[in-house]
Design an enzyme around this catalytic site. Structure first.
Site, short mmCIF file in Angstrom:
data_model
loop_
_atom_site.label_atom_id
_atom_site.label_comp_id
_atom_site.label_asym_id
_atom_site.label_seq_id
_atom_site.Cartn_x
_atom_site.Cartn_y
_atom_site.Cartn_z
NE ARG A 1 18.21 62.92 75.64
CZ ARG A 1 18.99 62.75 74.90
NH1 ARG A 1 19.64 61.66 74.73
NH2 ARG A 1 19.52 63.70 74.07
CE LYS B 1 15.14 63.78 73.43
NZ LYS B 1 14.81 65.20 73.39
CG HIS C 1 16.42 67.12 81.35
ND1 HIS C 1 16.69 65.82 80.65
CD2 HIS C 1 16.89 67.99 80.49
CE1 HIS C 1 16.94 66.02 79.55
NE2 HIS C 1 17.07 67.44 79.26
NE ARG D 1 20.35 65.17 78.32
CZ ARG D 1 21.12 64.57 77.59
NH1 ARG D 1 22.00 63.68 77.79
NH2 ARG D 1 21.17 64.87 76.34
CG HIS E 1 23.25 67.22 72.36
ND1 HIS E 1 24.03 67.81 73.16
CD2 HIS E 1 21.99 66.76 73.38
CE1 HIS E 1 23.36 68.23 74.31
NE2 HIS E 1 22.14 67.64 74.60
CE1 TYR F 1 23.96 71.40 79.56
CE2 TYR F 1 23.96 70.65 77.41
CZ TYR F 1 23.25 70.69 78.45
OH TYR F 1 22.18 69.84 78.75
#
Length: 360
Positions: free
Chosen positions: A208, A232, A302, A305, A328, A337
């Protein structure tokens, strides 16, 4: 500070606060933002909450409604305002959304993000003042407790809370990667080793933009081709780096990176901020310039990515590996995806047709 200064958000003492005209009437907001920082919420999350609550505070000012007088019907009026508001962009006119084909009303995701910030604000007030009425309608109980909610001295007491019923239905969209020609023209547009390395980390390692900017010198092992990423929620992961990208990073360090005491890997190379860490605004400016220069309008950070994630799915990489590489928290984010991958869809379709033929 003059009273004519418009209510706005400023970074102060490492945190965020509302300042300017009427800021004293929103002391609860600043206390809440301080509370989020104390609970170890990500600085980016606190900043986002600050700007979402700024939008709410400005609307309350325009409506002549005090924060302590907010009731459910006021929140419903604010929701209606967000759905119908004229989208103001940079000086010179309104914004027209190509994706949503609209020139009025904020996107559902934007509205819901604001409502989450508002719900958190009034939950904080109810925690401090149990006798006050929470104007946010309650929904079903949340199952997940976030890492931030578990933090702090009393984190072990955290329990699932009722979620807000005040939400807008969001259309489900699959992530959109870039076509090979778009990638080619964008990469050819970059001239500095720094910018090419940044794009490479997004395109070939799936980082990211915030993760790229948070990289420190000691996070990169050029010789072994690995990078340590803080994603994150403070989750760390090790991600392999493409050999060519590792070479770009090494060349950038040897040739371009100015002498500086900053630990950040990517710094400003010229101008008055030379040697300072590259900021999110600076990165956006880099991509904005090269999108125009290359004629690839969809080439946002993004999107690079997403291109990486789609390539993994099309190559048949296992879902847990995709989840780990992309950082994730939940595998549902990685499954998107697989849905995108034409090779998987075609293989499943052909297999189904073979079964039909065998049975027929």
């Amino acid at each position: 500070m003059r009273g004519e200064i418009e209510l706005r958000v400023e970074e102060r003492d490492g945190g965020w606060a509302l300042v300017g005209d009427g800021a004293e009437r929103f002391g609860l907001v600043n206390e809440y933002l301080g509370y989020l920082a104390d609970r170890r919420y990500s600085p980016r999350t606190v900043r986002a909450y600050a700007f979402d609550l700024l939008a709410f505070a400005r609307w309350l000012q325009a409506e002549g409604v005090a924060l302590e007088d907010v009731r459910t019907e006021v929140l419903l009026r604010f929701l209606a305002f967000c759905r119908q508001a004229k989208l103001q962009g940079q000086p010179g006119g309104n914004v027209y959304s190509i994706r949503d084909a609209r020139s009025t009303g904020y996107a559902a995701a934007t509205i819901n993000r604001r409502l989450v910030a508002i719900a958190g604000l009034f939950e904080y007030r109810a925690m401090r003042e149990p006798e006050t009425v929470n104007p946010v309608p309650r929904g079903s109980e949340r199952r997940r407790v976030t890492r931030a909610e578990r933090g702090g001295l009393l984190g072990h007491l955290a329990r699932p809370k009722p979620s807000s019923r005040l939400r807008v239905r969001e259309p489900k969209r699959l992530p959109r990667g870039l076509a090979a020609e778009e990638v080619k023209t964008l990469l050819e547009s970059f001239r500095s080793f720094r910018d090419r390395a940044i794009a490479g980390l997004m395109l070939y390692s799936g980082l990211r933009s915030a993760e790229v900017l948070s990289l420190c010198m000691e996070d990169v092992d050029v010789a072994r081709g690995w990078v340590r990423v803080c994603g994150k929620g403070g989750r760390e992961r090790r991600v392999p780096v493409d050999r060519e990208v590792a070479g770009l990073i090494q060349t950038y360090l040897l040739v371009e990176r100015p002498e500086t005491d900053e630990r950040a890997l990517f710094v400003v190379g010229k101008g008055p901020h030379r040697g300072r860490p590259l900021s999110p605004a600076g990165l956006r400016a880099v991509f904005r310039y090269h999108r125009a220069r290359s004629g690839a309008p969809r080439a946002h950070p993004h999107a690079l990515r997403h291109t990486f994630g789609t390539a993994l799915a099309e190559a048949g990489i296992d879902l847990p590996v995709i989840q780990e590489l992309l950082g994730h928290e939940h595998i549902d984010s990685s499954i998107r995806y697989v849905h995108l991958a034409p090779a998987h869809v075609r293989a499943a379709f052909d297999a189904a047709r073979e079964i039909q033929r065998a049975q027929g």
